[in-house]
Design a protein around this motif. Structure first.
Motif, PDB file in Angstrom:
ATOM      1  N   THR A  44      62.130  23.976  45.376  1.00 26.32           N
ATOM      2  CA  THR A  44      61.337  23.170  46.307  1.00 26.32           C
ATOM      3  C   THR A  44      60.886  21.885  45.627  1.00 26.32           C
ATOM      4  OG1 THR A  44      59.316  24.289  45.586  1.00 26.32           O
ATOM      5  CG2 THR A  44      60.479  25.232  47.473  1.00 26.32           C
ATOM      6  N   LYS A  45      60.366  20.926  46.405  1.00 19.64           N
ATOM      7  CA  LYS A  45      59.694  19.765  45.819  1.00 19.64           C
ATOM      8  C   LYS A  45      58.329  20.240  45.339  1.00 19.64           C
ATOM      9  CE  LYS A  45      61.947  16.125  48.493  1.00 19.64           C
ATOM     10  NZ  LYS A  45      62.587  15.510  47.310  1.00 19.64           N
ATOM     11  N   THR A  46      58.038  20.027  44.081  1.00 12.77           N
ATOM     12  CA  THR A  46      56.817  20.569  43.497  1.00 12.77           C
ATOM     13  C   THR A  46      55.568  20.055  44.204  1.00 12.77           C
ATOM     14  OG1 THR A  46      57.958  20.706  41.366  1.00 12.77           O
ATOM     15  CG2 THR A  46      55.571  20.879  41.314  1.00 12.77           C
ATOM     16  N   GLU A  47      55.596  18.820  44.681  1.00 12.43           N
ATOM     17  CA  GLU A  47      54.423  18.276  45.373  1.00 12.43           C
ATOM     18  C   GLU A  47      54.159  18.972  46.716  1.00 12.43           C
ATOM     19  OE1 GLU A  47      57.723  15.068  45.637  1.00 12.43           O
ATOM     20  OE2 GLU A  47      56.993  16.605  44.228  1.00 12.43           O
ATOM     21  N   ASP A  48      55.173  19.691  47.233  1.00 14.48           N
ATOM     22  CA  ASP A  48      54.964  20.517  48.423  1.00 14.48           C
ATOM     23  C   ASP A  48      54.375  21.838  47.947  1.00 14.48           C
ATOM     24  OD1 ASP A  48      55.037  22.043  50.708  1.00 14.48           O
ATOM     25  OD2 ASP A  48      57.027  21.377  51.328  1.00 14.48           O
ATOM     26  N   ILE A  49      53.072  21.854  47.820  1.00 11.22           N
ATOM     27  CA  ILE A  49      52.388  22.987  47.188  1.00 11.22           C
ATOM     28  C   ILE A  49      52.654  24.287  47.937  1.00 11.22           C
ATOM     29  CG2 ILE A  49      50.133  23.924  46.562  1.00 11.22           C
ATOM     30  CD1 ILE A  49      49.217  20.996  46.142  1.00 11.22           C
ATOM     31  N   ASP A  50      52.512  24.276  49.250  1.00  9.55           N
ATOM     32  CA  ASP A  50      52.666  25.506  50.027  1.00  9.55           C
ATOM     33  C   ASP A  50      54.069  26.089  49.884  1.00  9.55           C
ATOM     34  OD1 ASP A  50      50.072  25.288  50.859  1.00  9.55           O
ATOM     35  OD2 ASP A  50      50.566  24.366  52.806  1.00  9.55           O
ATOM     36  N   ALA A  51      55.082  25.239  49.996  1.00  8.93           N
ATOM     37  CA  ALA A  51      56.462  25.719  49.885  1.00  8.93           C
ATOM     38  C   ALA A  51      56.745  26.248  48.482  1.00  8.93           C
ATOM     39  CB  ALA A  51      57.435  24.593  50.235  1.00  8.93           C
ATOM     40  N   THR A  52      56.224  25.537  47.458  1.00 10.72           N
ATOM     41  CA  THR A  52      56.451  25.959  46.074  1.00 10.72           C
ATOM     42  C   THR A  52      55.773  27.287  45.785  1.00 10.72           C
ATOM     43  OG1 THR A  52      56.638  23.650  45.381  1.00 10.72           O
ATOM     44  CG2 THR A  52      56.218  25.280  43.658  1.00 10.72           C
ATOM     45  N   VAL A  69      58.803  24.684  37.074  1.00 11.83           N
ATOM     46  CA  VAL A  69      58.860  23.718  38.174  1.00 11.83           C
ATOM     47  C   VAL A  69      59.176  22.339  37.605  1.00 11.83           C
ATOM     48  CG1 VAL A  69      57.267  24.999  39.653  1.00 11.83           C
ATOM     49  CG2 VAL A  69      56.374  23.268  38.082  1.00 11.83           C
ATOM     50  N   ALA A  70      59.888  21.564  38.383  1.00  8.45           N
ATOM     51  CA  ALA A  70      60.213  20.198  37.965  1.00  8.45           C
ATOM     52  C   ALA A  70      58.985  19.300  38.156  1.00  8.45           C
ATOM     53  CB  ALA A  70      61.384  19.673  38.786  1.00  8.45           C
ATOM     54  N   VAL A  71      58.758  18.399  37.163  1.00  7.48           N
ATOM     55  CA  VAL A  71      57.647  17.445  37.256  1.00  7.48           C
ATOM     56  C   VAL A  71      58.231  16.042  37.088  1.00  7.48           C
ATOM     57  CG1 VAL A  71      55.357  16.837  36.406  1.00  7.48           C
ATOM     58  CG2 VAL A  71      56.172  19.196  36.209  1.00  7.48           C
ATOM     59  N   ASN A  73      57.374  13.279  38.838  1.00  7.90           N
ATOM     60  CA  ASN A  73      56.482  12.159  39.160  1.00  7.90           C
ATOM     61  C   ASN A  73      55.030  12.630  39.143  1.00  7.90           C
ATOM     62  OD1 ASN A  73      55.983  13.463  41.763  1.00  7.90           O
ATOM     63  ND2 ASN A  73      58.014  12.689  42.331  1.00  7.90           N
ATOM     64  N   GLU A  74      54.108  11.677  39.359  1.00  8.54           N
ATOM     65  CA  GLU A  74      52.682  11.989  39.288  1.00  8.54           C
ATOM     66  C   GLU A  74      52.250  12.921  40.409  1.00  8.54           C
ATOM     67  OE1 GLU A  74      50.071   8.693  38.870  1.00  8.54           O
ATOM     68  OE2 GLU A  74      51.182   7.814  37.171  1.00  8.54           O
ATOM     69  N   LYS A  75      52.850  12.806  41.601  1.00  7.17           N
ATOM     70  CA  LYS A  75      52.493  13.709  42.687  1.00  7.17           C
ATOM     71  C   LYS A  75      52.758  15.165  42.289  1.00  7.17           C
ATOM     72  CE  LYS A  75      53.114  10.735  46.759  1.00  7.17           C
ATOM     73  NZ  LYS A  75      53.879  10.571  48.033  1.00  7.17           N
ATOM     74  N   ALA A  76      53.907  15.392  41.679  1.00 11.30           N
ATOM     75  CA  ALA A  76      54.246  16.735  41.232  1.00 11.30           C
ATOM     76  C   ALA A  76      53.276  17.204  40.151  1.00 11.30           C
ATOM     77  CB  ALA A  76      55.680  16.767  40.714  1.00 11.30           C
ATOM     78  N   ALA A  77      52.923  16.292  39.224  1.00  7.82           N
ATOM     79  CA  ALA A  77      52.002  16.650  38.149  1.00  7.82           C
ATOM     80  C   ALA A  77      50.635  17.029  38.693  1.00  7.82           C
ATOM     81  CB  ALA A  77      51.890  15.498  37.153  1.00  7.82           C
ATOM     82  N   ARG A  78      50.160  16.293  39.715  1.00  3.04           N
ATOM     83  CA  ARG A  78      48.843  16.587  40.291  1.00  3.04           C
ATOM     84  C   ARG A  78      48.854  17.904  41.078  1.00  3.04           C
ATOM     85  NH1 ARG A  78      48.536  10.794  40.865  1.00  3.04           N
ATOM     86  NH2 ARG A  78      49.528  10.914  42.930  1.00  3.04           N
ATOM     87  N   ALA A  79      50.027  18.336  41.530  1.00  2.84           N
ATOM     88  CA  ALA A  79      50.120  19.581  42.299  1.00  2.84           C
ATOM     89  C   ALA A  79      50.065  20.820  41.400  1.00  2.84           C
ATOM     90  CB  ALA A  79      51.415  19.596  43.107  1.00  2.84           C
ATOM     91  N   LEU A  80      50.296  20.635  40.106  1.00  2.00           N
ATOM     92  CA  LEU A  80      50.405  21.778  39.207  1.00  2.00           C
ATOM     93  C   LEU A  80      49.155  22.650  39.191  1.00  2.00           C
ATOM     94  CD1 LEU A  80      52.267  20.114  36.184  1.00  2.00           C
ATOM     95  CD2 LEU A  80      53.223  21.662  37.903  1.00  2.00           C
ATOM     96  N   ARG A  81      47.966  22.004  39.159  1.00  2.00           N
ATOM     97  CA  ARG A  81      46.725  22.765  39.086  1.00  2.00           C
ATOM     98  C   ARG A  81      46.585  23.683  40.308  1.00  2.00           C
ATOM     99  NH1 ARG A  81      42.447  21.795  36.019  1.00  2.00           N
ATOM    100  NH2 ARG A  81      43.160  19.649  35.621  1.00  2.00           N
ATOM    101  N   HIS A  82      46.913  23.147  41.494  1.00  2.00           N
ATOM    102  CA  HIS A  82      46.772  23.921  42.723  1.00  2.00           C
ATOM    103  C   HIS A  82      47.803  25.056  42.786  1.00  2.00           C
ATOM    104  CE1 HIS A  82      43.983  20.856  44.037  1.00  2.00           C
ATOM    105  NE2 HIS A  82      44.896  19.922  43.757  1.00  2.00           N
ATOM    106  N   ILE A  83      48.976  24.799  42.256  1.00  2.00           N
ATOM    107  CA  ILE A  83      50.009  25.851  42.207  1.00  2.00           C
ATOM    108  C   ILE A  83      49.578  26.957  41.249  1.00  2.00           C
ATOM    109  CG2 ILE A  83      52.385  26.353  41.516  1.00  2.00           C
ATOM    110  CD1 ILE A  83      53.072  23.464  42.423  1.00  2.00           C
ATOM    111  N   LYS A  84      49.101  26.542  40.090  1.00  2.00           N
ATOM    112  CA  LYS A  84      48.684  27.492  39.062  1.00  2.00           C
ATOM    113  C   LYS A  84      47.614  28.444  39.588  1.00  2.00           C
ATOM    114  CE  LYS A  84      47.954  29.078  34.810  1.00  2.00           C
ATOM    115  NZ  LYS A  84      48.870  30.049  34.199  1.00  2.00           N
ATOM    116  N   GLU A  85      46.701  27.934  40.401  1.00  2.00           N
ATOM    117  CA  GLU A  85      45.604  28.748  40.911  1.00  2.00           C
ATOM    118  C   GLU A  85      46.067  29.841  41.873  1.00  2.00           C
ATOM    119  OE1 GLU A  85      43.202  25.771  42.721  1.00  2.00           O
ATOM    120  OE2 GLU A  85      42.177  25.178  40.850  1.00  2.00           O
TER     121      GLU A  85
END
Length: 759
Positions: A44-52, A69-71, A73-85
């Motif tokens: 998935t696109k990492t910035e798509d938090i729900d799909a990931t 997960v692929a990172v 760009n910055e959008k993907a990097a900012r999504a990491l915290r929410h995915i991790k949780e």
């Protein structure tokens, strides 16, 4: 492309997965002897938090233990915290080129950083990442890829060779070590399977860091599965590799499924249901093949490690050691007693039958006849150590195998090779018998045992089958001492006897004129030469009384002398039962002996029990007070031998193994209590289920035949059911065992987390 190589390359010395540095990725350890973990990567696109997150949850459910997960760009990097949780497994950030994305990922709390060597070229940028990882205890994977090697290395090696890949990893390791960083994992991936294998072998010879194993760009199934299975499997089979990822151009859940199959095939993972069954089981009284297919369809949802096994079998004519001697397995009936691994006799409660079409395994141990059985039948054995010298493999002395702590285990027959030593149990126990159970007027003393041995060795009867009236004991013409002794025994019994010398046969005969004694010996000891036997209770008499039997047997019909320059003591009989009994009597005295068949055209099969090893001959002659074997000082010092014995087993090294085609009926036995029996001269288990002691082959087993089935859990029969209830009962038991394992695993995880927080 690398050419095919031998199993080991270089000097063959590797840092195996038990010797690599342990690296913690979240709560999963990589290396240091930890189980090989399974990884995957989201599509998935990492910035798509729900799909990931949804895809990661599917991967978790399938058994993925680390996810990347692929990172980009910055959008993907900012999504990491929410995915991790929202996930339960360690999260890895895949970084390319931009060091700032790595720092953002570290700040978001990822569990590992992965980048390709050379993608971040400025040293100060690499240092910034390393220092941030070191502060937070986050490991780094150096992901070497044949498709993105440094141009200088490509020029140096003439292309993306395994050597170039290893040097690329070495340079990056040196850079990280410069800042004191050692929480390193390395991967060396190529789309070429053999380049991948060689790269990992070369790396493992030089570095103690754990490795992440995979074949890059393997493609879509089925090609991608085959490429990955061969490449990853070859590396793991060398003892190398601490975590794996199967790269497929499909749903990443399929990657996890394939990874689990690879680990299970190599014995590195027990997860999900595995059906162990003969591939050629067919319809007889129960259609085992159809049964297996039905069970597979019903238990596919189980993810806990669970082996369900369908019985292995022995073919028609294969002998089993019973209380009354060797007997063809197809002739056995319920209620008969067979020898078990414990050295005691147990009752056969069911004879199981089905058809087999395929190849049987024939195992020939040293010193005894071969054993034939289906490849999935368990045998009780020891694996001995061996070394290759001068191009030939040489094994440790068999006496060392007995004394140096080797423990027997259950192995599937198909695993047996010349490294194996099979075990034949020695009958256990010493039970004095005051009077002959079948004739209480006779005391079981030296006189009666001497007379018994003379009859089974040299005796015959006259009269009808129903009413024998005389006993003839034949001795050598010069055996006057034994003849006089027998006459004295008969006189003490008050039994009439006469003696005659037959010059035409060079024999001396004692004729016993007693219908009562003749009838007793016919019932107790057999009438014809091929049916001669000792009563079962004589096998467990005190060993001092059994010495009398052995001494008299050898005086009557045994041989001690040199054959082709070597000393040996041999006793030959045409009775298979008597042969097995004499063999057991020797083993109970701690005398290693072989038992071989002698087949000649137009003659009865004879059975030769032979003592030929020097230490065994010394014990034999001393214990039986037999003269004539004059060993020289040099001979007495010899300690070589092909077989060995202790107080429980005869140890029989495997001489050869081969497959033989077979189409016909095969049999198995359900044995009360022990669930084991002796086929030919090797201990086998009656089903591919838990063997005695600590050996485990399957969690749940089934043995079916004659309209019934026995279900086994941990080696014990838990239920006997009708044919129509087999599938339902098997599936129910499998689900119960899987649920029990799941609860145990969760309890252990909670206890482990509690311990970690306490520290």
């Amino acid at each position: 492309m690398a050419k095919w190589m031998p199993l080991f390359c270089g000097d063959g010395k590797f840092y195996t997965r038990e010797q690599t540095r342990p690296v913690k990725v979240g709560r999963v350890q990589i290396g240091g002897g930890a189980p090989v973990s399974i990884q995957s990567m989201t599509t998935t696109k990492t910035e798509d938090i729900d799909a990931t997150v949804a895809q990661i949850h599917r991967l978790e459910e399938a058994g993925c233990e680390i996810v990347r997960v692929a990172v980009p760009n910055e959008k993907a990097a900012r999504a990491l915290r929410h995915i991790k949780e929202q996930i339960n497994i360690p999260l890895v950030a895949d970084i390319h080129f931009d060091y700032r994305l790595a720092l953002m990922a570290i700040e978001a709390g990822v569990d590992k950083i992965r980048w390709n060597p050379g993608n971040i070229r400025d040293k100060w940028k690499v240092e910034a990442i390393v220092k941030a990882c070191k502060e937070r205890g986050i490991p780094i994977r150096i992901g070497v890829n044949a498709g993105s090697l440094d141009p200088d290395l490509l020029m140096k090696y003439g292309g993306p060779t395994p050597e170039a890949m290893v040097e690329s990893a070495a340079k990056e390791i040196a850079l990280l070590e410069e800042w004191g960083f050692e929480d390193i994992v390395v991967s060396l991936k190529s789309s070429d399977v053999m380049d991948t294998v060689k790269a990992y072998l070369l790396f493992a010879q030089k570095f103690p860091y754990p490795t992440h194993v995979g074949v890059t760009e393997a493609g879509a199934p089925p090609e991608g599965i085959v490429w990955s299975a061969i490449g990853i499997g070859a590396v793991l089979a060398h003892g190398i590799g601490d975590t794996i990822r199967v790269s497929l151009s499909t749903d990443p859940v399929e990657e996890v499924k394939v990874a689990k199959m690879i680990l299970r095939a190599l014995g590195l993972r027990r997860e999900g249901v595995r059906i162990i069954a003969c591939p050629s089981c067919g319809r007889c009284e129960v259609d085992l093949f159809e049964l297996v297919e039905q069970v597979k369809a019903r238990v596919g949802h189980i993810v806990e490690p669970l082996d369900i096994a369908v019985m292995g079998c022995l073919p028609t004519g294969e002998r089993v050691i019973t209380e009354s001697g060797p007997k063809a397995i197809n002739a056995l009936r319920e209620g008969e007693r067979v020898l078990t691994h414990e050295g005691s006799f147990a009752t056969v409660t069911q004879v199981l039958v089905h058809h087999f079409h395929g190849e049987l395994l024939e195992i020939k141990p040293h010193g005894v006849p071969p054993l034939r059985l289906t490849p999935n039948h368990p045998v009780y054995a020891i694996v001995c150590d061996g070394k290759v010298k001068g191009g030939r493999k040489r094994w440790e002395n068999i006496a060392s195998v007995v004394t140096n702590g080797h423990k027997p285990q259950w192995y599937l027959a198909e695993a047996v090779n010349r490294d194996f030593v099979l075990l034949y149990p020695i009958v256990q126990g010493e039970y004095p018998v005051e009077c002959v159970p079948e004739a209480p007027e006779f005391v079981v003393d030296e006189d009666f045992l001497t007379l018994t041995a003379c009859y089974v060795a040299e005796g015959s009867l006259s009269g009808t089958e129903e009413k024998p009236n005389q006993i003839f004991l034949s001795f050598g013409k010069n055996e006057t001492e034994l003849t006089e002794r027998v006459l004295a025994i008969l006189q003490r019994y008050g039994i009439s006897a006469s003696e005659r010398v037959r010059n035409d046969r060079n024999t001396r005969e004692v004729i016993i004129h007693s219908t009562a004694l003749a009838s007793l010996f016919a019932r107790l000891l057999g009438r014809r030469s091929e049916n001669k036997r000792l009563p079962t209770w004589m096998l467990t008499l005190p060993k001092s009384q059994q010495v009398i039997l052995l001494r008299t047997l050898w005086q009557c019909d045994g041989y001690i002398g040199k054959v082709r320059g070597y000393w040996r003591a041999t006793y030959v009989t045409v009775s298979p039962t008597l042969a097995a009994q004499v063999h057991q009597l020797l083993l109970r005295q701690g005398i290693a002996a072989s038992l071989r068949e002698q087949r000649q055209a137009h003659r009865q099969v004879a059975y030769a029990i032979t003592v030929s090893q020097i230490d065994a001959l010394q014990r034999f002659t001393e214990l039986l007070s037999i003269t004539g074997c004059q060993l020289t000082t040099a001979e007495r010092k010899q300690r070589t031998g092909c077989i060995a014995v202790d107080d429980r087993y005869l140890y029989l090294p495997v001489e050869r193994v081969r497959f033989v085609p077979y189409h016909g009926v095969v049999y198995n036995l359900e044995v009360a209590g022990a669930q084991t029996y002796v086929g030919s001269f090797a201990i086998v288990h009656n089903c591919v289920v838990n063997g005695p002691g600590e050996a485990r082959i399957a969690d749940l087993g089934i043995a079916a035949g004659r309209g019934k089935a026995a279900l086994f859990v941990e080696g014990e029969v838990v239920r006997t059911i009708q044919e129509g209830d087999i599938v339902e009962a098997l599936v129910t038991l499998a689900e119960e065992i899987a649920e029990k394992k799941r609860k145990e695993r969760n309890t252990q995880r909670i206890e482990g987390d509690t311990t970690s927080r306490g520290k």
